[in-house]
Design a protein around this motif. Structure first.
Motif, PDB file in Angstrom:
ATOM      1  N   GLY A 165     -96.909 -62.558  25.950  1.00 30.76           N
ATOM      2  CA  GLY A 165     -97.095 -63.270  24.700  1.00 30.76           C
ATOM      3  C   GLY A 165     -96.051 -62.989  23.629  1.00 30.76           C
ATOM      4  O   GLY A 165     -96.156 -63.521  22.522  1.00 30.76           O
ATOM      5  N   ASP A 166     -95.051 -62.178  23.914  1.00 26.85           N
ATOM      6  CA  ASP A 166     -94.023 -61.834  22.928  1.00 26.85           C
ATOM      7  C   ASP A 166     -93.119 -63.016  22.594  1.00 26.85           C
ATOM      8  O   ASP A 166     -92.958 -63.953  23.390  1.00 26.85           O
ATOM      9  N   VAL A 167     -92.515 -62.931  21.419  1.00 27.13           N
ATOM     10  CA  VAL A 167     -91.414 -63.818  21.031  1.00 27.13           C
ATOM     11  C   VAL A 167     -90.164 -62.938  20.948  1.00 27.13           C
ATOM     12  O   VAL A 167     -90.153 -61.946  20.218  1.00 27.13           O
ATOM     13  N   ALA A 168     -89.143 -63.263  21.719  1.00 26.36           N
ATOM     14  CA  ALA A 168     -87.937 -62.438  21.784  1.00 26.36           C
ATOM     15  C   ALA A 168     -86.698 -63.264  21.480  1.00 26.36           C
ATOM     16  O   ALA A 168     -86.556 -64.390  21.964  1.00 26.36           O
ATOM     17  N   MET A 169     -85.812 -62.710  20.653  1.00 30.06           N
ATOM     18  CA  MET A 169     -84.509 -63.316  20.388  1.00 30.06           C
ATOM     19  C   MET A 169     -83.465 -62.578  21.211  1.00 30.06           C
ATOM     20  O   MET A 169     -83.471 -61.343  21.259  1.00 30.06           O
ATOM     21  N   ILE A 170     -82.575 -63.336  21.861  1.00 26.84           N
ATOM     22  CA  ILE A 170     -81.593 -62.750  22.774  1.00 26.84           C
ATOM     23  C   ILE A 170     -80.203 -63.229  22.394  1.00 26.84           C
ATOM     24  O   ILE A 170     -79.907 -64.419  22.378  1.00 26.84           O
ATOM     25  N   ASP A 171     -79.342 -62.301  22.102  1.00 24.80           N
ATOM     26  CA  ASP A 171     -77.971 -62.527  21.676  1.00 24.80           C
ATOM     27  C   ASP A 171     -77.097 -62.972  22.863  1.00 24.80           C
ATOM     28  O   ASP A 171     -77.519 -62.925  24.025  1.00 24.80           O
ATOM     29  N   TYR A 200     -81.328 -72.124  12.229  1.00 24.25           N
ATOM     30  CA  TYR A 200     -82.374 -72.334  13.229  1.00 24.25           C
ATOM     31  C   TYR A 200     -83.133 -71.035  13.495  1.00 24.25           C
ATOM     32  O   TYR A 200     -84.375 -71.025  13.529  1.00 24.25           O
ATOM     33  N   LEU A 201     -82.434 -69.930  13.658  1.00 24.26           N
ATOM     34  CA  LEU A 201     -83.074 -68.651  13.927  1.00 24.26           C
ATOM     35  C   LEU A 201     -83.996 -68.236  12.778  1.00 24.26           C
ATOM     36  O   LEU A 201     -85.060 -67.644  12.998  1.00 24.26           O
ATOM     37  N   ARG A 202     -83.602 -68.564  11.565  1.00 25.55           N
ATOM     38  CA  ARG A 202     -84.385 -68.168  10.393  1.00 25.55           C
ATOM     39  C   ARG A 202     -85.684 -68.958  10.236  1.00 25.55           C
ATOM     40  O   ARG A 202     -86.496 -68.639   9.366  1.00 25.55           O
ATOM     41  N   ARG A 203     -85.890 -69.942  11.100  1.00 26.11           N
ATOM     42  CA  ARG A 203     -87.154 -70.684  11.091  1.00 26.11           C
ATOM     43  C   ARG A 203     -88.256 -69.931  11.838  1.00 26.11           C
ATOM     44  O   ARG A 203     -89.425 -70.274  11.752  1.00 26.11           O
ATOM     45  N   PHE A 204     -87.882 -68.890  12.605  1.00 24.86           N
ATOM     46  CA  PHE A 204     -88.817 -68.231  13.504  1.00 24.86           C
ATOM     47  C   PHE A 204     -89.026 -66.766  13.131  1.00 24.86           C
ATOM     48  O   PHE A 204     -88.250 -66.172  12.385  1.00 24.86           O
ATOM     49  N   HIS A 205     -90.079 -66.204  13.692  1.00 26.08           N
ATOM     50  CA  HIS A 205     -90.342 -64.772  13.591  1.00 26.08           C
ATOM     51  C   HIS A 205     -90.531 -64.238  15.002  1.00 26.08           C
ATOM     52  O   HIS A 205     -91.264 -64.820  15.803  1.00 26.08           O
ATOM     53  N   ALA A 206     -89.847 -63.132  15.320  1.00 23.68           N
ATOM     54  CA  ALA A 206     -89.898 -62.576  16.676  1.00 23.68           C
ATOM     55  C   ALA A 206     -90.451 -61.159  16.673  1.00 23.68           C
ATOM     56  O   ALA A 206     -90.335 -60.425  15.685  1.00 23.68           O
ATOM     57  N   ASN A 207     -91.035 -60.778  17.800  1.00 29.28           N
ATOM     58  CA  ASN A 207     -91.483 -59.396  17.971  1.00 29.28           C
ATOM     59  C   ASN A 207     -90.305 -58.457  18.204  1.00 29.28           C
ATOM     60  O   ASN A 207     -90.325 -57.309  17.760  1.00 29.28           O
ATOM     61  N   ILE A 208     -89.298 -58.978  18.908  1.00 34.63           N
ATOM     62  CA  ILE A 208     -88.203 -58.109  19.330  1.00 34.63           C
ATOM     63  C   ILE A 208     -86.914 -58.913  19.465  1.00 34.63           C
ATOM     64  O   ILE A 208     -86.946 -60.103  19.805  1.00 34.63           O
ATOM     65  N   ALA A 209     -85.785 -58.273  19.177  1.00 37.08           N
ATOM     66  CA  ALA A 209     -84.470 -58.895  19.341  1.00 37.08           C
ATOM     67  C   ALA A 209     -83.597 -57.973  20.181  1.00 37.08           C
ATOM     68  O   ALA A 209     -83.627 -56.748  20.021  1.00 37.08           O
ATOM     69  N   PHE A 210     -82.826 -58.581  21.080  1.00 36.96           N
ATOM     70  CA  PHE A 210     -81.861 -57.847  21.893  1.00 36.96           C
ATOM     71  C   PHE A 210     -80.468 -58.359  21.534  1.00 36.96           C
ATOM     72  O   PHE A 210     -80.176 -59.542  21.699  1.00 36.96           O
ATOM     73  N   MET A 217     -80.785 -62.518  13.719  1.00 33.82           N
ATOM     74  CA  MET A 217     -81.789 -62.069  14.683  1.00 33.82           C
ATOM     75  C   MET A 217     -82.459 -60.784  14.216  1.00 33.82           C
ATOM     76  O   MET A 217     -83.688 -60.624  14.328  1.00 33.82           O
ATOM     77  N   MET A 218     -81.677 -59.871  13.665  1.00 26.16           N
ATOM     78  CA  MET A 218     -82.232 -58.624  13.157  1.00 26.16           C
ATOM     79  C   MET A 218     -83.188 -58.886  11.994  1.00 26.16           C
ATOM     80  O   MET A 218     -84.259 -58.279  11.901  1.00 26.16           O
ATOM     81  N   GLU A 219     -82.787 -59.800  11.131  1.00 28.51           N
ATOM     82  CA  GLU A 219     -83.573 -60.137   9.941  1.00 28.51           C
ATOM     83  C   GLU A 219     -84.934 -60.716  10.299  1.00 28.51           C
ATOM     84  O   GLU A 219     -85.926 -60.479   9.615  1.00 28.51           O
ATOM     85  N   ARG A 220     -85.002 -61.479  11.395  1.00 31.64           N
ATOM     86  CA  ARG A 220     -86.221 -62.210  11.746  1.00 31.64           C
ATOM     87  C   ARG A 220     -87.040 -61.544  12.849  1.00 31.64           C
ATOM     88  O   ARG A 220     -87.973 -62.147  13.367  1.00 31.64           O
ATOM     89  N   SER A 221     -86.717 -60.299  13.190  1.00 35.67           N
ATOM     90  CA  SER A 221     -87.432 -59.612  14.273  1.00 35.67           C
ATOM     91  C   SER A 221     -88.042 -58.303  13.795  1.00 35.67           C
ATOM     92  O   SER A 221     -87.479 -57.621  12.933  1.00 35.67           O
ATOM     93  N   ASP A 222     -89.198 -57.950  14.356  1.00 36.75           N
ATOM     94  CA  ASP A 222     -89.852 -56.684  14.013  1.00 36.75           C
ATOM     95  C   ASP A 222     -89.062 -55.495  14.536  1.00 36.75           C
ATOM     96  O   ASP A 222     -89.017 -54.439  13.903  1.00 36.75           O
TER      97      ASP A 222
END
Length: 267
Positions: free
Chosen positions: A96-102, A167-177, A202-207
């Motif tokens: 169920g996570d939301v993840a951002m990937i560089d 686009y990234l700033r529209r979302f909130h993620a649990n984790i970013a790589f 990505m850092m700004e929008r991730s826990d």
């Protein structure tokens, strides 16, 4: 252990390595290619005579810090077993996570391991890297894989620019790589200035933010600093960094996951 290469192939790999790092040492190259130090010295001497590199005491110097080879070249010169960094990272993504990937040669290694790990609840992945999307193609019918808009960079096989960041700033993620060209006591840095803005978004929008780098990136500084080490949740790597950087991470409460350490503990 690195695969034994012929002289021409080894020298080509050395050129690739010098495009990524400003200076390499004879001992480091000898360990990486599993050859004698004298073999590496002969390689560097021959390459210097051809005008391909600048020979220096104990090693050789590289091109200016504003230069970086493209994604395909960096994957060719990657350290042995760097896909294990992707395995460690994939293990951290929960159901169920939301993840951002560089984008990047090391970060992209997470994709096939994510594809192999199905979860009870669908996960959502946001990325600006086409290599990541292609690596997770089998997840399309189960998890949500979102590709950012932006200006396509052929060398990086990724998109960048204001559209990507917005686009990234529209979302909130649990984790970013995210990845980086270098890591030092001053923070982590990157050659690609357009990539820096995406990493920061990505850092700004991730826990949590996890930096994925192989051991050759430590004690290296490049064109633009992304952020201080203290802004990270942790670092995922194949080998631990120098004691100086390790101590700094411990003082800042930053977690360090190293495949070599995990393997030794298991063994």
């Amino acid at each position: 252990m690195a695969l034994r290469l012929g002289k021409k192939a080894r020298q080509q790999r050395i050129l690739h390595e010098l495009q990524v790092h400003p200076h390499v040492r004879v001992a480091t190259l000898a360990e990486r290619f599993d050859v004698a130090t004298e073999t590496i010295r002969r390689d560097l001497d021959a390459m210097s005579e051809e005008g391909l590199i600048k020979r220096e005491f104990g090693g050789a110097s590289a091109r200016p810090m504003g230069h970086q080879p493209d994604l395909a070249e960096r994957q060719l010169s990657a350290v042995a077993g760097f896909e294990r960094i992707g395995m460690l990272a994939a293990d951290m993504v929960r159901s169920g996570d939301v993840a951002m990937i560089d984008a990047g040669s090391t970060v992209a290694q997470i994709a096939p391991f994510l594809a192999a790990r199905r979860s009870a609840l669908p996960r959502t992945f946001l990325t600006n890297c086409y290599a990541v999307v292609h690596g997770m193609a089998d997840l399309a019918d189960y998890d949500d894989v979102l590709m950012c808009p932006g200006q396509f960079d052929r060398r990086e096989n990724a998109v960048y620019g204001s559209d990507t960041v917005d686009y990234l700033r529209r979302f909130h993620a649990n984790i970013a790589f995210i990845g980086a060209s270098g890591v030092s006591r001053q923070g982590f840095s990157d050659v690609n200035r357009r990539a820096v803005a995406v990493k920061r978004a990505m850092m700004e929008r991730s826990d949590e933010t996890w930096l994925m780098v192989d051991h050759t990136k430590f004690d290296q500084r490049y064109l633009e600093n992304v952020a201080p080490l203290e802004d990270l949740t942790g670092i995922i790597t194949d080998r631990p960094p120098t004691p100086e950087i390790t101590s700094q991470l411990e003082r800042a409460g930053i977690r360090l996951l190293a495949w070599q350490e995990r393997s030794e503990k298991v063994g």
